[in-house]
Scaffold this motif. Structure first.
Motif, mmCIF file in Angstrom:
data_model
loop_
_atom_site.group_PDB
_atom_site.id
_atom_site.type_symbol
_atom_site.label_atom_id
_atom_site.label_comp_id
_atom_site.label_asym_id
_atom_site.label_seq_id
_atom_site.Cartn_x
_atom_site.Cartn_y
_atom_site.Cartn_z
ATOM 1 N N VAL A 62 0.708 -1.254 -0.020
ATOM 2 C CA VAL A 62 0.253 0.202 0.158
ATOM 3 C C VAL A 62 0.755 1.471 -0.417
ATOM 4 C CG1 VAL A 62 -1.842 -1.048 0.980
ATOM 5 C CG2 VAL A 62 -0.170 0.158 2.548
ATOM 6 N N GLN A 63 0.507 2.585 -0.770
ATOM 7 C CA GLN A 63 0.865 3.762 -0.550
ATOM 8 C C GLN A 63 0.459 4.215 1.056
ATOM 9 O OE1 GLN A 63 -1.508 5.292 -4.302
ATOM 10 N NE2 GLN A 63 1.289 5.188 -5.189
ATOM 11 N N VAL A 64 1.620 5.384 1.419
ATOM 12 C CA VAL A 64 1.233 5.922 2.333
ATOM 13 C C VAL A 64 0.413 7.100 2.258
ATOM 14 C CG1 VAL A 64 2.482 8.396 4.255
ATOM 15 C CG2 VAL A 64 3.912 6.460 2.878
ATOM 16 N N ARG A 65 -0.316 7.294 0.908
ATOM 17 C CA ARG A 65 -1.637 7.754 0.881
ATOM 18 C C ARG A 65 -3.060 7.155 1.263
ATOM 19 N NH1 ARG A 65 -2.726 12.476 -1.617
ATOM 20 N NH2 ARG A 65 -0.454 12.698 -2.725
ATOM 21 N N LEU A 71 -7.442 6.077 7.434
ATOM 22 C CA LEU A 71 -7.149 6.925 8.666
ATOM 23 C C LEU A 71 -8.378 8.377 9.306
ATOM 24 C CD1 LEU A 71 -3.391 6.179 9.461
ATOM 25 C CD2 LEU A 71 -5.458 5.281 10.942
ATOM 26 N N GLY A 72 -8.291 8.853 7.702
ATOM 27 C CA GLY A 72 -9.303 10.628 8.009
ATOM 28 C C GLY A 72 -8.195 11.214 7.708
ATOM 29 N N LEU A 73 -7.083 11.721 7.138
ATOM 30 C CA LEU A 73 -6.310 12.090 6.995
ATOM 31 C C LEU A 73 -5.831 13.184 5.998
ATOM 32 C CD1 LEU A 73 -2.562 10.618 8.182
ATOM 33 C CD2 LEU A 73 -3.936 11.629 9.473
ATOM 34 N N ASP A 74 -5.884 14.328 5.679
ATOM 35 C CA ASP A 74 -6.195 15.353 4.407
ATOM 36 C C ASP A 74 -5.085 15.110 3.812
ATOM 37 O OD1 ASP A 74 -6.607 17.363 2.939
ATOM 38 O OD2 ASP A 74 -5.583 18.935 4.245
ATOM 39 N N LYS A 80 0.355 17.160 5.219
ATOM 40 C CA LYS A 80 0.489 16.138 6.644
ATOM 41 C C LYS A 80 0.506 14.319 6.077
ATOM 42 C CE LYS A 80 -2.203 19.711 7.517
ATOM 43 N NZ LYS A 80 -2.546 20.192 8.566
ATOM 44 N N LEU A 81 0.547 14.349 5.481
ATOM 45 C CA LEU A 81 1.107 12.678 4.970
ATOM 46 C C LEU A 81 3.090 12.155 5.806
ATOM 47 C CD1 LEU A 81 -0.669 11.606 1.604
ATOM 48 C CD2 LEU A 81 -1.128 11.014 3.995
ATOM 49 N N ARG A 85 4.367 8.459 7.115
ATOM 50 C CA ARG A 85 5.044 8.047 6.233
ATOM 51 C C ARG A 85 6.214 7.812 7.457
ATOM 52 N NH1 ARG A 85 5.430 8.964 1.378
ATOM 53 N NH2 ARG A 85 4.505 11.106 0.864
ATOM 54 N N ALA A 86 6.683 9.008 8.417
ATOM 55 C CA ALA A 86 8.082 8.906 8.525
ATOM 56 C C ALA A 86 7.943 7.770 10.096
ATOM 57 C CB ALA A 86 8.192 9.951 9.727
#
Length: 109
Positions: A62-65, A71-74, A80-81, A85-86
């Motif tokens: 899977v991609q981080v996006r 997770l409901g992130l923008d 914001k990602l 990613r870290a």
């Protein structure tokens, strides 16, 4: 004698503050511990368990996006990602996930 006043530049006002890891009885504690043979997902904080569960539920890498969206992130703003990613990279560095050369993450079984 003429003195010139130079206003503070915004870059000079920003300061980097090092954050120390949490301490338990004087010793540092890793929020994402190294995975060993006896490692249990229960040792992870709840937010990290959610990330790991989402990657494990996926059919493949899977991609981080994609994880961020679940997770409901923008996800429209790359910045914001970056914390996600870290964290996922830390998972990979400590043996919980596999980071592929194309930047996708896969679960280690």
């Amino acid at each position: 004698m003429i003195a010139e006043r130079v206003p503070n530049r915004p870059a000079e006002q920003d300061r980097v503050v090092a954050v120390a890891p949490p301490l338990v009885v004087g010793r540092a504690v890793l929020l994402i511990p190294h995975r060993g043979e006896n490692s249990d997902v229960a040792a992870l904080p709840e937010d990290y368990r959610k990330i790991l569960a989402l990657v494990r539920e996926a059919d493949g890498p899977v991609q981080v996006r994609a994880v961020g969206e679940r997770l409901g992130l923008d996800t429209s703003v790359r910045g914001k990602l970056e914390p996600l990613r870290a964290n996922m990279t830390k998972f990979a560095d400590r043996g919980w996930l596999h980071k592929r050369p194309d930047g996708h993450f896969a679960a280690r079984r």
